[in-house]
Motif scaffolding. Structure first.
Motif, short mmCIF file in Angstrom:
data_model
loop_
_atom_site.label_atom_id
_atom_site.label_comp_id
_atom_site.label_asym_id
_atom_site.label_seq_id
_atom_site.Cartn_x
_atom_site.Cartn_y
_atom_site.Cartn_z
N SER A 134 0.83 -1.21 0.00
CA SER A 134 0.00 0.00 0.00
C SER A 134 0.86 1.26 0.00
N LEU A 135 1.88 1.28 0.87
CA LEU A 135 2.76 2.44 0.94
C LEU A 135 3.50 2.62 -0.38
N ASN A 136 4.05 1.54 -0.91
CA ASN A 136 4.81 1.63 -2.16
C ASN A 136 3.93 2.09 -3.31
N THR A 137 2.70 1.62 -3.34
CA THR A 137 1.77 1.99 -4.42
C THR A 137 1.42 3.46 -4.36
N LEU A 138 1.13 3.96 -3.17
CA LEU A 138 0.76 5.36 -3.02
C LEU A 138 1.92 6.30 -3.34
N LYS A 139 3.14 5.83 -3.12
CA LYS A 139 4.31 6.65 -3.41
C LYS A 139 4.74 6.53 -4.88
N SER A 140 4.07 5.68 -5.63
CA SER A 140 4.43 5.45 -7.02
C SER A 140 3.58 6.32 -7.95
N GLU A 141 3.93 6.29 -9.24
CA GLU A 141 3.19 7.07 -10.23
C GLU A 141 1.82 6.49 -10.52
N ALA A 142 1.52 5.30 -10.00
CA ALA A 142 0.21 4.70 -10.21
C ALA A 142 -0.87 5.43 -9.43
N ALA A 143 -0.47 6.09 -8.34
CA ALA A 143 -1.42 6.79 -7.48
C ALA A 143 -1.49 8.26 -7.83
N HIS A 144 -2.46 8.94 -7.26
CA HIS A 144 -2.61 10.38 -7.45
C HIS A 144 -1.35 11.09 -6.95
N PRO A 145 -0.86 12.09 -7.67
CA PRO A 145 0.37 12.80 -7.26
C PRO A 145 0.29 13.38 -5.86
N PHE A 146 -0.91 13.63 -5.36
CA PHE A 146 -1.04 14.14 -3.98
C PHE A 146 -0.32 13.25 -2.99
N TYR A 147 -0.48 11.93 -3.16
CA TYR A 147 0.11 11.01 -2.18
C TYR A 147 1.63 10.98 -2.27
N GLN A 148 2.16 11.16 -3.46
CA GLN A 148 3.61 11.20 -3.60
C GLN A 148 4.18 12.39 -2.84
N ALA A 149 3.48 13.51 -2.89
CA ALA A 149 3.93 14.69 -2.16
C ALA A 149 3.68 14.54 -0.66
N TYR A 150 2.50 14.06 -0.30
CA TYR A 150 2.10 13.95 1.10
C TYR A 150 2.98 12.96 1.86
N LEU A 151 3.39 11.90 1.19
CA LEU A 151 4.15 10.84 1.84
C LEU A 151 5.64 10.88 1.49
N GLN A 152 6.11 11.98 0.92
CA GLN A 152 7.48 12.02 0.41
C GLN A 152 8.53 11.85 1.51
N ASP A 153 8.21 12.24 2.75
CA ASP A 153 9.19 12.11 3.82
C ASP A 153 9.19 10.73 4.47
N ILE A 154 8.36 9.82 3.96
CA ILE A 154 8.45 8.42 4.37
C ILE A 154 9.33 7.72 3.34
N LYS A 155 10.56 7.40 3.74
CA LYS A 155 11.53 6.86 2.78
C LYS A 155 11.13 5.49 2.25
#
Length: 444
Positions: A134-155
Motif C-alpha cells: 500500500s505504501l509503495n503503491t501510493l508513493k508510485s506514479e500509479a497513485a494520485h500525485p497528492f500522495y507522492q507529495a504527502y508521503l514524500q518524507d516516508i523513505k
C-alpha cells in the motif's frame, strides 16, 4: 503493569512509546482499555437505509488515482487506514488495522503491529506485505500525485516479522507518524489481479465496514454493511456505521438536487447557499415538519472565505493599499441584501474554533510573538484583530473617506474621476473567483 507503562509513555512525547494511539503532543483522551468513542452510542441500532446525494458523476472505482472521478463514500466505507482520528480531540488517532504503534526515540521511524484479527471483506487476513504494498503503491506514479507529495518524507518500509512493519522517515517531523498512520491499506493479491489504475467499474476489495452492493455508473452507488466485518466491536468502530445500506445518488447541479430532496429522493443534505436556505427550502412540507430544517451549531474550524491579495503584484505590496481596500468592502450590506443575514464575518483563518485569535495576544501566544515584534505591525500588540464594519457608529461613507486618505498617502489620488498614481496609471486589478456564485457579490 502493562497499562501503567503505556499511560506513562503517552504522557511524555519525547520518549519512545508503544501505544494504542498517537497524537501530535503525546497526549490522548482515551485510555488503552477504552470501549468506544464518547460520541458513539450504546443505544444505536443496526438496520435501515440511508439515502444521500452528490453532484456531478463518477467513472471509476478507485479514489486513489488521478484520472476520473470516484463515487462518494468509497474511500472511507470500503477502505481503512492503520489508525483513525477521533472526532472529539485535536491531532489524535487510535490504532485500527494497527493495534500497536511505536514511535522511535529519534522520531525517524514508526513501527506498526498489525491486528491479527484484521481482515479484508473476502475474509483474507491483512498482512505486513499488504501494508508495504500500500505504501509503495501510493508513493508510485500509479497513485494520485497528492500522495507522492504527502508521503514524500516516508523513505520506505521494512517488514520486521509476520505482524510488524517499520516505516522509515527522511527527516524529523512531529506530524509524520500521524501522516504515516493515515495510509489506506490495499489487498496486494487483489491489485495483483486488477491493475491499480484499472479504468473498469470493478468493485474494489477493502477491509472497511461496507462493501459495494450495486453500481449504476455515473448515477448511483449503494454500499451494503458487511455482517462479517472484522472490527464490528473494535473501540474505534463500536456504535458507528449502523445503516444496513448507504446509497449516494448523483445530480448534475445544486438546484436540481434541492428539488430532488424536496421530492423525497434522498434523506439529508447540507446547505451552504444562503438563498436556497431562505427561499427554496420552504413550503407545506417544511411547515408540517415532514421535512426538518435545522441549524447544526458546532465548534469546528470553518477556515476562511474571503479575498486574498496576490502580494507578487506591485499594487498590493504596500499593506496600506490592502487596508484601504478592506475598508471599501461593505460586508453588512452584502450579508443583508445578498445572503439573508445568514453569514458571520470571518475574523480568522481558523474561524469558529478555539484556534482563532481573540482579543490581544497574551500568555504563550504573546511569548511566541515577542521575538518578531520588530517585524510585525505595531497594532498586533495594541489592537484586537477586528474587520472593518459599516454598522453604527461606522458607515461605508466614513470608511471610504478614510480609505481615500490612506490611498493618497501611498500615492493614489482621484483625478478626473479616476484613481491614479503620479505616473497616471489607473488603480486596476483582476479578481479570480472560485465559483460563479460570487459574481453577484462583485456586482453588488
Amino acid at each position: 503493569m502493562l497499562s501503567t507503562a503505556l499511560s506513562l509513555a503517552i504522557i511524555d512525547a519525547s520518549k519512545s512509546f508503544a501505544a494504542h494511539g498517537i497524537s501530535i503532543d503525546g497526549k490522548l483522551k482515551y485510555p488503552p482499555d477504552f470501549k468506544q468513542f464518547d460520541y458513539a452510542s450504546d443505544q444505536a441500532r443496526k438496520g435501515g437505509a440511508l439515502l444521500l446525494h452528490d453532484l456531478g458523476s463518477f467513472d471509476k472505482m478507485n479514489p486513489f488515482t488521478l484520472k476520473g472521478s470516484a463515487p462518494s463514500g468509497l474511500d472511507y466505507l470500503v477502505f481503512e487506514t492503520l489508525a483513525v482520528a477521533s472526532l472529539d480531540e485535536p491531532f489524535a488517532s487510535y490504532g485500527l488495522i494497527a493495534k500497536d504503534i511505536e514511535l522511535a526515540d529519534d522520531r525517524l521511524s514508526v513501527t506498526y503491529t498489525i491486528d491479527e484479527n484484521a481482515r479484508f471483506s473476502d475474509g483474507t487476513p491483512i498482512t505486513t506485505e499488504d501494508v508495504q504494498f500500500s505504501l509503495n503503491t501510493l508513493k508510485s506514479e500509479a497513485a494520485h500525485p497528492f500522495y507522492q507529495a504527502y508521503l514524500q518524507d516516508i523513505k520506505g518500509s521494512e517488514i520486521l516479522d509476520k505482524n510488524r512493519i517499520r516505516f522509515n522517515f527522511a527527516r524529523i517531523n512531529r506530524e509524520l507518524h500521524m501522516i504515516a498512520s493515515q495510509v489506506p491499506i490495499f489487498s496486494k493479491k487483489f491489485y495483483s489481479e486488477h491493475p491499480f489504475d484499472d479504468p473498469s467499474m470493478e468493485p474494489p476489495l477493502g477491509s472497511g465496514p461496507y462493501v459495494v452492493d450495486s453500481v449504476n455508473p455515473g448515477k448511483s452507488i449503494t454500499y451494503r454493511r458487511n455482517p462479517e466485518y472484522w472490527a464490528i466491536n473494535h473501540p474505534t468502530r463500536k456504535g458507528i456505521y449502523n445503516f444496513d445500506t448507504i446509497t449516494f445518488k448523483y445530480f448534475r447541479d445544486q438546484i436540481v438536487s434541492v428539488e430532488a430532496f424536496k421530492a423525497n429522493e434522498f434523506d439529508f443534505m447540507y446547505i451552504n447557499i444562503a438563498k436556497q436556505w431562505a427561499r427554496d427550502l420552504v413550503g407545506p412540507k417544511f411547515d408540517s415538519k415532514q421535512i426538518m430544517k435545522e441549524y447544526l451549531p458546532h465548534r469546528n474550524n470553518q477556515g476562511m472565505q474571503g479575498f486574498v491579495f496576490n502580494l507578487r503584484r506591485p499594487l498590493f505590496q504596500d499593506r496600506r493599499v490592502r487596508q484601504a481596500l478592506g475598508m471599501a468592502f461593505d460586508f453588512e450590506w452584502a450579508n443583508n441584501k445578498l445572503f439573508f443575514n445568514e453569514y458571520t464575518r470571518s475574523k480568522s483563518y481558523f474561524s469558529n474554533s478555539d484556534l482563532a485569535a481573540k482579543n490581544l495576544p497574551e500568555g504563550l501566544e504573546l511569548e511566541y510573538l515577542l521575538p518578531f515584534k520588530d517585524q510585525l505591525p505595531p497594532e498586533v500588540f495594541t489592537q484586537p484583530l477586528t474587520p472593518f464594519s459599516t454598522e453604527t457608529p461606522d458607515s461605508l461613507r466614513s470608511n471610504l473617506r478614510k480609505a481615500k486618505k490612506i490611498l493618497a498617502e501611498t500615492g493614489w489620488t482621484v483625478q478626473d474621476g479616476r484613481l491614479v498614481n503620479k505616473e497616471g496609471k489607473s488603480f486596476e486589478f483582476e479578481i479570480l473567483l472560485v465559483s460563479p456564485s460570487f459574481e453577484r457579490v462583485m456586482a453588488g
